[in-house]
Scaffold this motif. Structure first.
Motif, PDB file in Angstrom:
ATOM      1  N   SER A 299       2.157   1.576  10.975  1.00 21.27           N
ATOM      2  CA  SER A 299       0.982   0.737  10.752  1.00 21.27           C
ATOM      3  C   SER A 299       1.338  -0.738  10.824  1.00 21.27           C
ATOM      4  CB  SER A 299       0.380   1.063   9.379  1.00 21.27           C
ATOM      5  OG  SER A 299      -0.557   0.092   9.011  1.00 21.27           O
TER       6      SER A 299
ATOM      7  N   PRO B  83       0.828  -1.202   0.000  1.00 19.10           N
ATOM      8  CA  PRO B  83       0.000   0.000   0.000  1.00 19.10           C
ATOM      9  C   PRO B  83       0.865   1.256   0.000  1.00 19.10           C
ATOM     10  CG  PRO B  83       0.042  -1.003   2.186  1.00 19.10           C
ATOM     11  CD  PRO B  83       0.734  -1.959   1.272  1.00 19.10           C
TER      12      PRO B  83
ATOM     13  N   TYR C 126      -1.036  -6.866   4.891  1.00 18.32           N
ATOM     14  CA  TYR C 126      -1.784  -6.578   3.670  1.00 18.32           C
ATOM     15  C   TYR C 126      -1.651  -7.708   2.644  1.00 18.32           C
ATOM     16  CZ  TYR C 126       2.759  -5.192   1.703  1.00 18.32           C
ATOM     17  OH  TYR C 126       4.070  -5.175   1.276  1.00 18.32           O
TER      18      TYR C 126
ATOM     19  N   HIS D 272       2.451   4.702   1.161  1.00 18.61           N
ATOM     20  CA  HIS D 272       2.738   5.280   2.466  1.00 18.61           C
ATOM     21  C   HIS D 272       2.680   6.804   2.395  1.00 18.61           C
ATOM     22  CE1 HIS D 272       6.760   6.260   1.055  1.00 18.61           C
ATOM     23  NE2 HIS D 272       7.052   4.983   0.858  1.00 18.61           N
TER      24      HIS D 272
ATOM     25  N   ASP E  77      -6.050   3.481  -3.237  1.00 15.43           N
ATOM     26  CA  ASP E  77      -5.458   4.502  -2.376  1.00 15.43           C
ATOM     27  C   ASP E  77      -5.472   5.867  -3.051  1.00 15.43           C
ATOM     28  OD1 ASP E  77      -4.993   2.714  -0.358  1.00 15.43           O
ATOM     29  OD2 ASP E  77      -2.858   2.449  -0.770  1.00 15.43           O
TER      30      ASP E  77
ATOM     31  N   THR F  97       0.478   4.136   6.381  1.00 14.40           N
ATOM     32  CA  THR F  97      -0.098   4.149   5.043  1.00 14.40           C
ATOM     33  C   THR F  97      -0.832   5.443   4.761  1.00 14.40           C
ATOM     34  OG1 THR F  97      -2.213   3.174   5.690  1.00 14.40           O
ATOM     35  CG2 THR F  97      -0.417   1.646   5.159  1.00 14.40           C
TER      36      THR F  97
ATOM     37  N   ARG G 281      -3.743   5.505   3.545  1.00  9.95           N
ATOM     38  CA  ARG G 281      -5.113   5.292   4.023  1.00  9.95           C
ATOM     39  C   ARG G 281      -5.240   5.645   5.507  1.00  9.95           C
ATOM     40  NH1 ARG G 281      -9.418   2.576   1.799  1.00  9.95           N
ATOM     41  NH2 ARG G 281      -8.079   2.140   0.001  1.00  9.95           N
ATOM     42  N   ASP G 282      -4.220   5.310   6.302  1.00  6.50           N
ATOM     43  CA  ASP G 282      -4.233   5.668   7.728  1.00  6.50           C
ATOM     44  C   ASP G 282      -4.463   7.165   7.905  1.00  6.50           C
ATOM     45  OD1 ASP G 282      -3.675   3.076   8.622  1.00  6.50           O
ATOM     46  OD2 ASP G 282      -1.512   3.381   8.518  1.00  6.50           O
TER      47      ASP G 282
ATOM     48  N   ARG H 278      -0.536  -3.041   9.741  1.00 11.17           N
ATOM     49  CA  ARG H 278      -0.975  -3.646   8.488  1.00 11.17           C
ATOM     50  C   ARG H 278       0.116  -3.526   7.420  1.00 11.17           C
ATOM     51  NH1 ARG H 278      -3.712  -1.796   3.888  1.00 11.17           N
ATOM     52  NH2 ARG H 278      -4.946  -3.396   2.846  1.00 11.17           N
ATOM     53  N   ALA H 279       0.783  -2.378   7.411  1.00  7.17           N
ATOM     54  CA  ALA H 279       1.818  -2.175   6.406  1.00  7.17           C
ATOM     55  C   ALA H 279       3.108  -2.866   6.796  1.00  7.17           C
ATOM     56  CB  ALA H 279       2.072  -0.690   6.212  1.00  7.17           C
TER      57      ALA H 279
END
Length: 581
Positions: free
Chosen positions: A398, A136, A205, A138, A248, A406, A408-409, A400-401
């Motif tokens: 993150s 994703p 992810y 950043h 994104d 990210t 998205r965060d 997730r990353a």
């Protein structure tokens, strides 16, 4: 209407007349003559440096030229006075009616006010983001994405024909690492323990990618040697990652026109053809490079390589395009890719790189110069890092990353409009702090909120004026008695509005969209100053109860501010606020 361009044209015409009259020598170059707002508004409405920049080539004292020019300019009805200051600066005060003309221009064609005939259809390619398709996006990618999109918007507003392009770096070793990482998640989807070895991508992810691989291939890839599944998994995982990146970008309000693949260059002969083109110019040779800076000859193993003579086009050293083992360097496909852009007929190329690519700038500019025979300029903009803070502390990475925060965060916490505006509150090559608390606070110190508050205030007075029976259409407001706007605070606001076309031109020429954000803050400040004065001076309030004629003139001023704020926020990719909640 661009009053600064109009007055500069008047200055140039006056200088030409002085030359023809023999009061100035011939063959003077007027290109450096500028007309700008004075540093101190008390000195006038505009100032020109004409006498200062022409004194030396004319062999005259600056004040001599300034006096001659002042006498010519005051003969124009637009110029109320021309005063020589200091060693030879010329300060101009314009006739009061000029500001009414500016407002009418903004109201008569609101969609076009501020547009400048800069590009005249020139084709420009803006390549930005171009993140490796390995995860994703950043926060660093985010700043580059906002900058690139805003720059593209700005150039379009200035008349350029712009193409937004994303270069997919899918030809290097990093996509093999992606495939191996996704394969471990594929094994995990089958109930096996993933072996996330050092060097693989650890982010969560990739778990859905593993599940998608299972849905696609079942258990057919299990226990097979890497050579049997690497290519297929690489293509599948890259496609999934690019879909994630597109999502994104969409979250950020960015839409690309073109996606170009590095991998697609291999095996087509395009890389070889690009290198042969340089070879035909005697710019490719076999040689040995000197040790890089910081390395001693003892630490450096000299090897013969195929080199591009980039020093012939302004680079510091020549650059390898083929390694000693015969494989291409990373630079070679990039040369081919830029040649492809030149072949597509672009008149100008703009690349937006992360700050860590600073050493890549000169070699890429040298390649484009050589490939286009100097016809196509390449401007490279470097994007500095973003530091995230929340509750006074650095924002955590993150999970997730795996290793970074990210895009998205950030967008999900701050919102698209706030994120985009704040990313443009610093020049691209300056570091940027993004403090979640500060970008969401409601204060003058927060430029996002301050500009949006101005937009909301304008909409509120327009609604109130409409409710009292005033015609608030742009066409009607353009016909209001704008000469009644004679208070210094009102005229200061009109003067600021008059600067908008000039700011657009300066920002577009310099490729600096942050100038738009700075200008909007200053414009909003002037509006708030006038609004607050209305708290004490009733006659300055935008809505005059019971007096539609007086209200119409004041609302015309507010609406003209709104025209510029809407256009400026449009360039930044931000939606103007209709009300504050």
């Amino acid at each position: 209407m661009n009053i600064f361009a109009d007055i500069r044209a008047l200055v140039i015409r006056a200088l030409t007349d002085l030359t023809e009259a023999g009061e100035l020598p011939g063959n003077l170059d007027f290109n450096a003559v500028a007309v700008e707002p004075p540093r101190d508004p008390a000195h006038g409405d505009m100032a020109t440096n004409a006498a200062m920049v022409l004194a030396k080539p004319a062999g005259m004292k600056p004040r001599e030229i300034a006096d001659l020019l002042a006498a010519r300019l005051t003969g124009d009805p637009r110029v109320a006075s021309a005063e020589v200051a200091g060693p030879g600066f010329l300060n101009l005060r314009l006739a009061p009616g000029i500001w009414a003309e500016v407002l009418r221009a903004a109201l008569s064609a609101p969609a076009d006010y501020g547009r400048v005939p800069l590009g005249q259809g020139q084709r420009v390619n803006v390549e930005f983001v171009s993140a490796n398709p390995t995860g994703p996006m950043h926060v660093g990618h985010m700043r580059g994405a906002v900058f690139g999109d805003a720059l593209a918007n700005l150039l379009q507003f200035a008349g350029e024909d712009v193409t937004r392009e994303y270069y997919i770096n899918d030809g290097g070793a990093q996509v093999d690492v992606l495939a191996r990482s996704a394969y471990e998640r594929y094994r995990e989807a089958h109930g096996l323990e993933p072996q996330i070895a050092e060097g693989l991508y650890p982010g969560d992810y990739l778990i859905p990618v593993g599940e998608a691989l299972k849905a696609r291939f079942g258990d057919s890839l299990l226990d097979k040697p890497e050579a049997d599944w690497l290519a297929e998994v690489r293509e599948f995982a890259t496609e999934v990652m690019m879909q994630m990146i597109r999502e994104d970008l969409d979250l950020l309000g960015v839409t690309m026109d073109v996606y170009s693949s590095e991998k697609a260059l291999y095996g087509t002969g395009r890389i070889e053809a690009a290198i042969d083109r340089l070879r035909s110019q005697d710019l490719i040779y076999e040689g040995v490079l000197e040790p890089p800076k910081g390395k001693t000859p003892e630490d450096w193993e000299p090897r013969e390589q195929t080199l591009f003579r980039s020093t012939a086009h302004g680079d510091d050293v020549d650059r390898p395009v083929k390694k000693s083992d015969g494989s291409w360097t990373y630079f070679a496909p990039d040369i081919a890719y830029h040649w492809d852009k030149i072949d597509r007929g672009f008149d100008q190329l703009i690349d937006i790189f992360g700050a860590d690519h600073g050493g890549y700038v000169k070699r890429m500019q040298a390649a484009v110069s050589a490939l286009s025979n100097g016809r196509v300029p390449l401007d490279v903009k470097l994007i500095q890092l973003v530091k995230l803070f929340k509750n006074g502390e650095p924002f955590k990475m993150s999970k997730r990353a795996g290793t970074f925060v990210t895009l998205r965060d950030v967008v999900e916490q701050a919102g698209r409009d706030v994120t985009r505006f704040h990313m443009l509150t610093r020049k691209n090559d300056a570091a940027l702090d993004f403090d979640f608390d500060k970008v969401l606070e409601q204060s003058k110190d927060n430029p996002v909120w301050y500009v949006q508050y101005a937009s909301a205030r304008i909409n509120s007075v327009l609604r109130r004026a409409g409710e009292m029976g005033a015609d608030i259409s742009d066409a009607a407001l353009a016909q209001a008695d704008l000469a009644a706007l004679d208070h210094p605070a009102q005229q200061a606001l009109a003067r600021r509005i008059s600067e908008w076309p000039r700011i657009v031109e300066i920002a577009a020429r310099a490729h600096e969209p942050h100038r738009i954000a700075f200008f909007l803050y200053d414009l909003a400040s002037d509006l708030h100053v006038l609004w607050n004065r209305g708290n004490d001076e009733v006659t300055l309030r935008f809505v005059q109860d019971g007096d539609i004629a007086a209200t119409s003139a004041k609302i015309a001023l507010a609406r003209a501010v709104g025209v510029v704020i809407s256009a400026g926020l449009g360039i930044l990719g931000v939606t103007p606020a209709k009300e504050m909640r």
